[in-house]
Design an enzyme around this catalytic site. Structure first.
Site, PDB file in Angstrom:
ATOM      1  N   HIS A 138      11.556 -16.471 -64.559  1.00 40.41           N
ATOM      2  CA  HIS A 138      10.612 -15.394 -64.251  1.00 40.41           C
ATOM      3  C   HIS A 138      11.184 -14.010 -64.558  1.00 40.41           C
ATOM      4  CE1 HIS A 138      12.623 -15.218 -60.164  1.00 40.41           C
ATOM      5  NE2 HIS A 138      12.396 -13.927 -60.346  1.00 40.41           N
ATOM      6  N   ASP A 193      12.485 -22.775 -63.036  1.00 45.27           N
ATOM      7  CA  ASP A 193      12.664 -21.321 -63.028  1.00 45.27           C
ATOM      8  C   ASP A 193      14.049 -20.927 -63.517  1.00 45.27           C
ATOM      9  OD1 ASP A 193      11.868 -18.706 -62.782  1.00 45.27           O
ATOM     10  OD2 ASP A 193      12.413 -18.539 -60.665  1.00 45.27           O
ATOM     11  N   SER A 201      17.288 -11.674 -58.611  1.00 48.56           N
ATOM     12  CA  SER A 201      16.887 -12.915 -59.269  1.00 48.56           C
ATOM     13  C   SER A 201      17.735 -13.192 -60.504  1.00 48.56           C
ATOM     14  CB  SER A 201      15.416 -12.845 -59.684  1.00 48.56           C
ATOM     15  OG  SER A 201      14.577 -12.854 -58.561  1.00 48.56           O
TER      16      SER A 201
END
Length: 363
Positions: A98, A129, A203
């Protein structure tokens, strides 16, 4: 006193001679993570992406391009920030899918000398992911070692390093709060939960153990409140990385069944397995798929694979994710009227999208 004096001289210590109590070496290590952070930070990168929204019809023909109708403008661009970790000296950087999704430009900023370079995408996997980037190997000499997330225990101390809100190479500390968390992001949910502070921009950054090894990839935070973050176990990421390097995609094994859980997640976590009924019911089958060829039929209850119990669909997904498409599985099945049976399922590679019917819980 003589022996005490010798020990002080050898250790470079005068505290004992002065009668000052000394702190055990192990306690001193635990009061500061500076040595771990110092070694790990050069192996963590900040990732900045830019996505362009082209003006005009997205299916541009050559005339529109030369007329300037589809040339991206600065006002049409969006930017985002994330993190990544250098995993080898070949130029590979691991991050979240992402973080780089839909990006037209991916720039990597290194801690050492603040060098910024453009990265290419080796491969990306939305289901886990994870994404793998690559830059010139001359920038990735500070690769971090990958640990063994299966050996983690709840309560182990960890550090998170990343780029929260654009603050480069921020370090936070916490513990492993739980393992095997299912948070509803997809079929391969198997997160490490931590209270190490994780924010937007973290992230793709690493979760690191006290030996400086990467044991997770920070991915998500809970919307319910602070102090609850989630990381992908590094052992799960290793398999994805191996496939992305070799094939540019993840080659997933496939059984060809649609399953339904006997127990809910709450039932499993509350110990309902002690009742003796658990597993996945085969609610549909792909004709001529691996499971059908092995003899499984609608209504069969899958209770085990090899020597491991199968509690639910998520459990079966995770187990399949650890296998290769050419592997054979010994599946323990309960069939009404015939009792327990063992079947050998020869797995195949999951067909491309569009080659199978769209079914929920197909695996």
């Amino acid at each position: 006193m003589k022996s005490q004096l010798v020990s002080c001289i050898l250790g470079g210590c005068v505290a004992l001679l002065l009668g000052i109590p000394t702190e055990p070496a192990q306690s001193r290590v635990l009061t500061s993570f500076s040595h771990i952070a110092k070694d790990a930070i050069p192996g963590v990168v900040n990732i900045r992406t830019t996505a362009y929204a082209a003006a005009g019809d997205p299916t541009l023909d050559v005339y529109q391009f030369f007329l300037g109708q589809g040339v991206p403008k600065k006002s049409d661009s969006t930017s985002s920030v994330g993190s990544g970790v250098i995993i080898d000296r070949k130029g590979h950087i691991l991050t979240n899918h992402h973080v780089i999704k839909d990006a037209n430009l991916i720039e990597v900023l290194f801690a050492k000398n603040k060098i910024k370079v453009t990265a290419k995408v080796v491969g990306s996997d939305p289901l886990t992911d994870l994404a793998l980037l690559q830059v010139s190997s001359k920038y990735t000499k500070h690769a971090l070692d990958l640990g063994d997330s299966d050996r983690l225990e709840v309560g182990d101390v960890v550090l998170a390093i990343g780029n929260p809100f654009g603050y480069a190479h921020t370090v936070t500390s916490g513990i492993i709060s739980a393992k095997g968390r299912v948070i509803g992001t997809g079929p391969y949910d198997n997160f490490l939960q931590t209270d190490a502070a994780i924010h937007p921009g973290n992230s793709g950054g690493p979760l690191i153990d006290m030996r400086g090894r990467v044991i997770g990839i920070n991915t998500a935070v809970s919307a319910d409140g602070p102090g609850i973050g989630f990381a992908i176990p590094i052992n799960a990421a290793k398999r994805v990385v191996k496939d992305l390097v070799a094939h540019g995609k993840v080659r997933r094994p496939w059984m060809g069944i649609v399953g339904k859980n006997i127990l809910s997640r709450d039932d499993i976590e509350s110990g309902a397995l002690t009742g003796g009924v658990y597993g996945v019911i085969v609610s549909n089958l792909i004709v001529d798929g691996p499971a059908y060829k092995a003899g499984l039929r609608i209504g069969d209850l899958i209770m085990g694979v090899g020597d491991r119990k199968i509690t639910d669909m998520n459990h079966l997904h995770k187990l399949l994710h650890s296998k290769n498409p050419a592997d054979n599985l010994k599946v323990k099945v309960y069939r009404r009227g015939k009792g327990f049976q063992n079947m050998q399922v020869s797995l195949q590679e999951l067909p491309k999208p569009g080659e199978l019917p769209i079914e929920k819980d197909l695996l």
